[in-house]
Each structure stands twice: as C-alpha cells, then as structure tokens.
Motif scaffolding. Structure first.
Motif, short mmCIF file in Angstrom:
data_model
loop_
_atom_site.label_atom_id
_atom_site.label_comp_id
_atom_site.label_asym_id
_atom_site.label_seq_id
_atom_site.Cartn_x
_atom_site.Cartn_y
_atom_site.Cartn_z
N LEU A 179 0.87 -1.17 0.00
CA LEU A 179 0.00 0.00 0.00
C LEU A 179 0.91 1.23 0.00
O LEU A 179 1.47 1.60 1.03
N GLU A 180 1.09 1.80 -1.19
CA GLU A 180 1.99 2.93 -1.35
C GLU A 180 1.21 4.17 -1.68
O GLU A 180 0.19 4.08 -2.35
N PHE A 236 1.98 5.39 4.91
CA PHE A 236 0.95 6.04 5.71
C PHE A 236 1.62 7.05 6.64
O PHE A 236 2.61 6.72 7.31
N ASP A 260 5.06 1.92 6.51
CA ASP A 260 4.99 1.24 5.21
C ASP A 260 4.28 -0.08 5.47
O ASP A 260 4.68 -0.84 6.37
N ALA A 265 -7.83 -0.59 -3.22
CA ALA A 265 -6.75 0.04 -2.47
C ALA A 265 -7.16 1.38 -1.86
O ALA A 265 -6.81 1.65 -0.70
N ARG A 283 -6.84 1.96 2.12
CA ARG A 283 -5.99 3.02 2.69
C ARG A 283 -6.80 3.89 3.64
O ARG A 283 -6.34 4.24 4.73
N ASN A 284 -8.01 4.26 3.26
CA ASN A 284 -8.86 5.11 4.10
C ASN A 284 -9.12 4.45 5.45
O ASN A 284 -8.94 5.06 6.51
N LEU A 296 -5.93 4.27 7.52
CA LEU A 296 -5.56 5.59 8.05
C LEU A 296 -6.37 5.91 9.30
O LEU A 296 -5.83 6.41 10.30
#
Length: 160
Positions: A62-63, A66, A82, A100, A104-105, A108
């Motif tokens: 996941l780039e 974070f 990372d 993705a 990511r959301n 986060l």
C-alpha cells in the motif's frame, strides 16, 4: 538324591522364564522402533504434502507510506508506516489492488486512533497488525470481494 532332581527343573524353569521375558522385551522394542519409524515417515509425507499444497505468498504494497497524526494529547505526534498485505489467493490480490483507496482510508482511520505510548510496545504493534487484518477483510467483505488476506506486515514503522 531326590533333592537334586527337584533343583534342576527349577533352574530350567527360570531359564525358560528369562528367555520368554527377553523375547517379549526384544519384540516390544522392535515393535516400538518400527512404529516410531512409521510415524516419522508419515509426518514427513504430510509435511511435504502441506508444503506442496500451499501456494506462494502474494504481497501487495500500500503505497505511499501512511503518515497520520496519533491520538496523543498535548504535542502533535506522528506515525509513518509502510504496509504490505499478504495473501495466497490471486483473486484476493486483484481485489486488494481494485479496492486500495478504500483500504488506505480505513487503515488511516485505524492508525490515527493509536497513541505513541501504545506503539512503543511490541504487543501493541502485533495487536495493531491483527486489527489491520480484520479491517482489510471487513472492507473486502463489504465490497463482496474475496477476503483471503493472511497478514499485514509493517515494513517500516516510525513514531515521532
């Protein structure tokens, strides 16, 4: 003279008993050795079958990394992580790529709930990994996508 014939059969009987005991002990030892060898061979076959049946790991990074504000009171603290997700299912790997942004959301939001004091302990980092796996699976399940994610790995984790 009658005493001698009675003593000889006793010796013969004792010798026969010791011979029978020795044969039984040797037979039990041989049987135990055979059983142990059979169990070891069976375990080796099962281990080889498991290794062959397990598909290779597929990693999805996941780039970019974070970067979140931690939930510490007082001065602002940050977490940079990372993250790589691991699956063995190609369909799940495709779903990870497709979803993705949602992943990511959710991650986060999860990372932003942590404090620097919590993340200073190994057990807290492992608990965060387990929560991240559950969060990723939940997102994929909500999207009706395959959710065979096995692990979340932190390849870098910095708090400041």
């Amino acid at each position: 003279m009658s005493a001698e014939p009675t003593s000889k059969p006793k010796r013969r009987g004792r010798g026969l008993i010791w011979t029978i005991v020795a044969v039984v002990v040797l037979g039990a030892a041989a049987g135990g050795w055979w059983w142990w060898q059979a169990q070891a061979a069976q375990a080796a076959e099962e281990g080889a079958a498991d290794a062959e049946a397990k598909p290779p790991a597929i990693y999805f990074a996941l780039e970019p990394a974070f970067v979140v504000n931690l939930a510490d009171p007082g001065p602002v603290r940050y977490l940079q992580a990372d993250v790589q997700l691991m699956t063995r299912d190609p369909a799940t790997a495709a779903a990870l790529e497709l979803h993705a942004p949602a992943l990511r959301n959710h991650l986060l939001l999860l990372f932003g709930q942590q404090t620097a004091a919590q993340l200073g302990q190994r057990s807290a980092k492992e608990r965060l990994q387990a929560q991240a796996v559950a969060e990723v699976r939940k997102v994929l399940e909500n999207e009706t996508a395959p959710d065979q994610v096995e692990a979340v790995f932190f390849t870098s984790l910095v708090t400041q």
